[in-house]
Design a protein around this motif. Structure first.
Motif, PDB file in Angstrom:
ATOM      1  N   GLN A 222       0.838  -1.194   0.000  1.00 54.16           N
ATOM      2  CA  GLN A 222       0.000   0.000   0.000  1.00 54.16           C
ATOM      3  C   GLN A 222       0.874   1.245   0.000  1.00 54.16           C
ATOM      4  O   GLN A 222       1.984   1.221   0.487  1.00 54.16           O
ATOM      5  CB  GLN A 222      -0.938  -0.007   1.212  1.00 54.16           C
ATOM      6  CG  GLN A 222      -0.220  -0.170   2.533  1.00 54.16           C
ATOM      7  CD  GLN A 222      -1.203  -0.343   3.677  1.00 54.16           C
ATOM      8  OE1 GLN A 222      -2.305   0.134   3.598  1.00 54.16           O
ATOM      9  NE2 GLN A 222      -0.763  -0.996   4.723  1.00 54.16           N
ATOM     10  N   VAL A 223       0.377   2.320  -0.512  1.00 57.24           N
ATOM     11  CA  VAL A 223       1.119   3.566  -0.562  1.00 57.24           C
ATOM     12  C   VAL A 223       0.994   4.265   0.777  1.00 57.24           C
ATOM     13  O   VAL A 223      -0.042   4.189   1.429  1.00 57.24           O
ATOM     14  CB  VAL A 223       0.588   4.459  -1.690  1.00 57.24           C
ATOM     15  CG1 VAL A 223       1.309   5.792  -1.725  1.00 57.24           C
ATOM     16  CG2 VAL A 223       0.735   3.744  -3.014  1.00 57.24           C
ATOM     17  N   VAL A 258      10.459   3.205   0.331  1.00 56.50           N
ATOM     18  CA  VAL A 258       9.389   2.207   0.226  1.00 56.50           C
ATOM     19  C   VAL A 258       8.218   2.763  -0.571  1.00 56.50           C
ATOM     20  O   VAL A 258       7.628   2.079  -1.417  1.00 56.50           O
ATOM     21  CB  VAL A 258       8.933   1.769   1.635  1.00 56.50           C
ATOM     22  CG1 VAL A 258       7.680   0.900   1.551  1.00 56.50           C
ATOM     23  CG2 VAL A 258      10.053   1.014   2.333  1.00 56.50           C
ATOM     24  N   GLU A 259       7.914   4.031  -0.306  1.00 56.14           N
ATOM     25  CA  GLU A 259       6.814   4.693  -1.009  1.00 56.14           C
ATOM     26  C   GLU A 259       7.053   4.694  -2.518  1.00 56.14           C
ATOM     27  O   GLU A 259       6.159   4.370  -3.312  1.00 56.14           O
ATOM     28  CB  GLU A 259       6.705   6.123  -0.485  1.00 56.14           C
ATOM     29  CG  GLU A 259       5.456   6.857  -0.871  1.00 56.14           C
ATOM     30  CD  GLU A 259       5.301   8.151  -0.090  1.00 56.14           C
ATOM     31  OE1 GLU A 259       4.169   8.475   0.248  1.00 56.14           O
ATOM     32  OE2 GLU A 259       6.322   8.827   0.183  1.00 56.14           O
ATOM     33  N   LEU A 260       8.265   5.037  -2.931  1.00 54.58           N
ATOM     34  CA  LEU A 260       8.574   5.085  -4.357  1.00 54.58           C
ATOM     35  C   LEU A 260       8.678   3.690  -4.963  1.00 54.58           C
ATOM     36  O   LEU A 260       8.303   3.482  -6.128  1.00 54.58           O
ATOM     37  CB  LEU A 260       9.878   5.857  -4.573  1.00 54.58           C
ATOM     38  CG  LEU A 260       9.803   7.363  -4.338  1.00 54.58           C
ATOM     39  CD1 LEU A 260      11.170   8.007  -4.533  1.00 54.58           C
ATOM     40  CD2 LEU A 260       8.784   8.016  -5.270  1.00 54.58           C
ATOM     41  N   ALA A 261       9.178   2.739  -4.185  1.00 52.79           N
ATOM     42  CA  ALA A 261       9.259   1.368  -4.692  1.00 52.79           C
ATOM     43  C   ALA A 261       7.862   0.822  -4.969  1.00 52.79           C
ATOM     44  O   ALA A 261       7.623   0.145  -5.983  1.00 52.79           O
ATOM     45  CB  ALA A 261       9.991   0.479  -3.690  1.00 52.79           C
ATOM     46  N   ASP A 262       6.924   1.134  -4.073  1.00 51.83           N
ATOM     47  CA  ASP A 262       5.541   0.705  -4.278  1.00 51.83           C
ATOM     48  C   ASP A 262       4.929   1.408  -5.495  1.00 51.83           C
ATOM     49  O   ASP A 262       4.215   0.797  -6.298  1.00 51.83           O
ATOM     50  CB  ASP A 262       4.728   1.013  -3.024  1.00 51.83           C
ATOM     51  CG  ASP A 262       3.279   0.571  -3.155  1.00 51.83           C
ATOM     52  OD1 ASP A 262       3.025  -0.648  -3.074  1.00 51.83           O
ATOM     53  OD2 ASP A 262       2.423   1.441  -3.367  1.00 51.83           O
ATOM     54  N   LEU A 263       5.234   2.697  -5.627  1.00 50.96           N
ATOM     55  CA  LEU A 263       4.724   3.456  -6.770  1.00 50.96           C
ATOM     56  C   LEU A 263       5.270   2.890  -8.075  1.00 50.96           C
ATOM     57  O   LEU A 263       4.568   2.819  -9.088  1.00 50.96           O
ATOM     58  CB  LEU A 263       5.120   4.924  -6.622  1.00 50.96           C
ATOM     59  CG  LEU A 263       4.706   5.872  -7.748  1.00 50.96           C
ATOM     60  CD1 LEU A 263       3.191   5.846  -7.941  1.00 50.96           C
ATOM     61  CD2 LEU A 263       5.187   7.281  -7.441  1.00 50.96           C
ATOM     62  N   ALA A 264       6.546   2.456  -8.060  1.00 52.81           N
ATOM     63  CA  ALA A 264       7.153   1.891  -9.258  1.00 52.81           C
ATOM     64  C   ALA A 264       6.394   0.642  -9.721  1.00 52.81           C
ATOM     65  O   ALA A 264       6.219   0.409 -10.927  1.00 52.81           O
ATOM     66  CB  ALA A 264       8.619   1.553  -9.005  1.00 52.81           C
ATOM     67  N   VAL A 265       5.922  -0.156  -8.764  1.00 44.66           N
ATOM     68  CA  VAL A 265       5.139  -1.350  -9.110  1.00 44.66           C
ATOM     69  C   VAL A 265       3.887  -0.948  -9.886  1.00 44.66           C
ATOM     70  O   VAL A 265       3.537  -1.565 -10.904  1.00 44.66           O
ATOM     71  CB  VAL A 265       4.759  -2.133  -7.838  1.00 44.66           C
ATOM     72  CG1 VAL A 265       3.800  -3.272  -8.170  1.00 44.66           C
ATOM     73  CG2 VAL A 265       6.010  -2.676  -7.163  1.00 44.66           C
ATOM     74  N   HIS A 266       3.207   0.104  -9.426  1.00 42.60           N
ATOM     75  CA  HIS A 266       1.998   0.578 -10.106  1.00 42.60           C
ATOM     76  C   HIS A 266       2.322   1.127 -11.496  1.00 42.60           C
ATOM     77  O   HIS A 266       1.612   0.873 -12.471  1.00 42.60           O
ATOM     78  CB  HIS A 266       1.310   1.654  -9.273  1.00 42.60           C
ATOM     79  CG  HIS A 266       0.679   1.135  -8.019  1.00 42.60           C
ATOM     80  ND1 HIS A 266      -0.575   0.574  -7.975  1.00 42.60           N
ATOM     81  CD2 HIS A 266       1.155   1.070  -6.752  1.00 42.60           C
ATOM     82  CE1 HIS A 266      -0.862   0.204  -6.746  1.00 42.60           C
ATOM     83  NE2 HIS A 266       0.174   0.496  -5.976  1.00 42.60           N
TER      84      HIS A 266
END
Length: 355
Positions: A222-223, A258-266
């Motif tokens: 989750q973001v 972590v925030e950007l890594a999750d965003l990269a997945v999206h």
């Protein structure tokens, strides 16, 4: 290496006039260190060098050459320079250099070199290392309360996977040992002068460890709550991504990564041919030129991080300084003003479909 009895007697006689309040604030429990003046003796229980100590450190010879050689070997080691043991070896080298430059010949230079050498050799050989701190002849324990904080941070499982928190922790430990040496030679006021920097390092390590605890695997799906997401437009709070005033990769916070890594997945799942625009903004504090550079660098850092995590979209990057302020704050106290202006410090990402 000369440990002269006459010099010790003189120093201990003068130590009777030391700052007693500083000595008490250090929380020293070593009975031999609490004795000052002519009554203080140089026996082995009080820390006098014995044959085992001399044999251990006699091979060091020139401390200047030993330090230079150690620094070269440490610099050649691969891996993260902020890793706990690499950072600790570096801080032991620094402590030895500082003590040597102050013409302190009571043996701490050799002990610090010994610690740096032991860590460096183990890293070179890939051997396991203990994070426990050694009992050194020329070091007394000071500020037991700070040592409890050190041990509490080290006991937290999150710190193992949080390199950002390891460097300040390792250096705080070495500096506490260095303060303990100051106390051992009855320089109580010098020991106390080291404490603010030590406390700052421990606070930084604890805060970063907490951020790493938030950035656990169960949160990666989750973001972060500091991000406002929609299918086409995202706003990331700069205070979640970077240390205050920072903009490059070294200034990134664990939770921000972590925030950007999750965003990269999206972003890797969006249709081929889509375009991403990244725009950095600052608050109104600082001059326009500085804010322009800072906002652009933050946007570029976000782009680089996303690229490093596999985002292949066409990306445009810009910095717009303090334009388009979201909130208007008029606090007179700087800390309150900085806090109020936080929503203005941001990075906006806008996704557009293919032409």
């Amino acid at each position: 290496m000369k440990l002269q009895l006459t010099a010790l007697v003189c120093s201990l006689s003068l130590a009777g006039c030391a700052n007693h309040a500083a000595r008490e604030r250090l929380g020293i429990q070593d009975a031999s260190v609490l004795i000052t003046g002519i009554g203080a003796n140089q026996n082995e229980a009080a820390g006098a060098a014995n044959s085992q100590w001399v044999n251990t450190y006699a091979s060091i010879g020139s401390s200047r050459n030993a330090l230079a050689s150690l620094q070269k070997r440490l610099d050649r080691l691969p891996g993260d320079k902020d890793h706990y043991f690499h950072a600790k070896a570096q801080c032991w080298i620094k402590a030895a250099q500082q003590t040597r430059d102050s013409h302190d010949d009571w043996g701490f230079v050799e002990e610090a070199i010994g610690q740096a050498a032991m860590i460096t050799m183990s890293l070179e050989r890939g051997e396991p290392l203990s994070a426990a701190n050694p009992a050194l002849r020329t070091v007394s324990t000071v500020r037991p309360d700070l040592w409890k904080i050190v041990n509490a941070i080290k006991a937290d499982a999150a710190v193992v996977n949080c390199p950002e928190a390891q460097q300040p922790l390792a250096c705080a430990e070495v500096e506490l040992m260095q303060a303990g040496h100051d106390a051992w030679i009855r320089s109580f006021s010098d020991a106390e002068k080291r404490l603010p920097a030590i406390q700052k390092r421990l606070r930084e390590s604890a805060e970063l460890t907490l951020q790493c605890k938030v950035a656990t695997p169960e949160h990666q799906a989750q973001v972060s709550a500091s991000a406002e997401l929609s299918p086409q437009k995202m706003t990331l709070r700069a205070d979640s991504l970077f240390r205050f005033g920072g903009a490059d990769k070294l200034a990134m916070l664990p939770a921000g990564k972590v925030e950007l890594a999750d965003l990269a997945v999206h972003l890797k799942a969006v249709p081929v041919g889509s375009k991403l625009k990244i725009t950095g903004y600052t608050d109104r504090l600082g001059d326009n030129a500085y804010n322009q550079r800072l906002s652009l660098q933050r946007a570029r850092t976000v782009e680089q991080y996303l690229r490093g995590h596999g985002v292949t979209l066409k990306v445009s990057v810009q910095g717009r300084g303090s334009e388009n302020q979201r909130v208007d704050c008029r606090q007179t106290q700087r800390d309150e003003l900085v806090h109020c202006l936080a929503p203005n410090r941001r990075v906006e990402l806008e996704l557009a479909g293919a032409d």
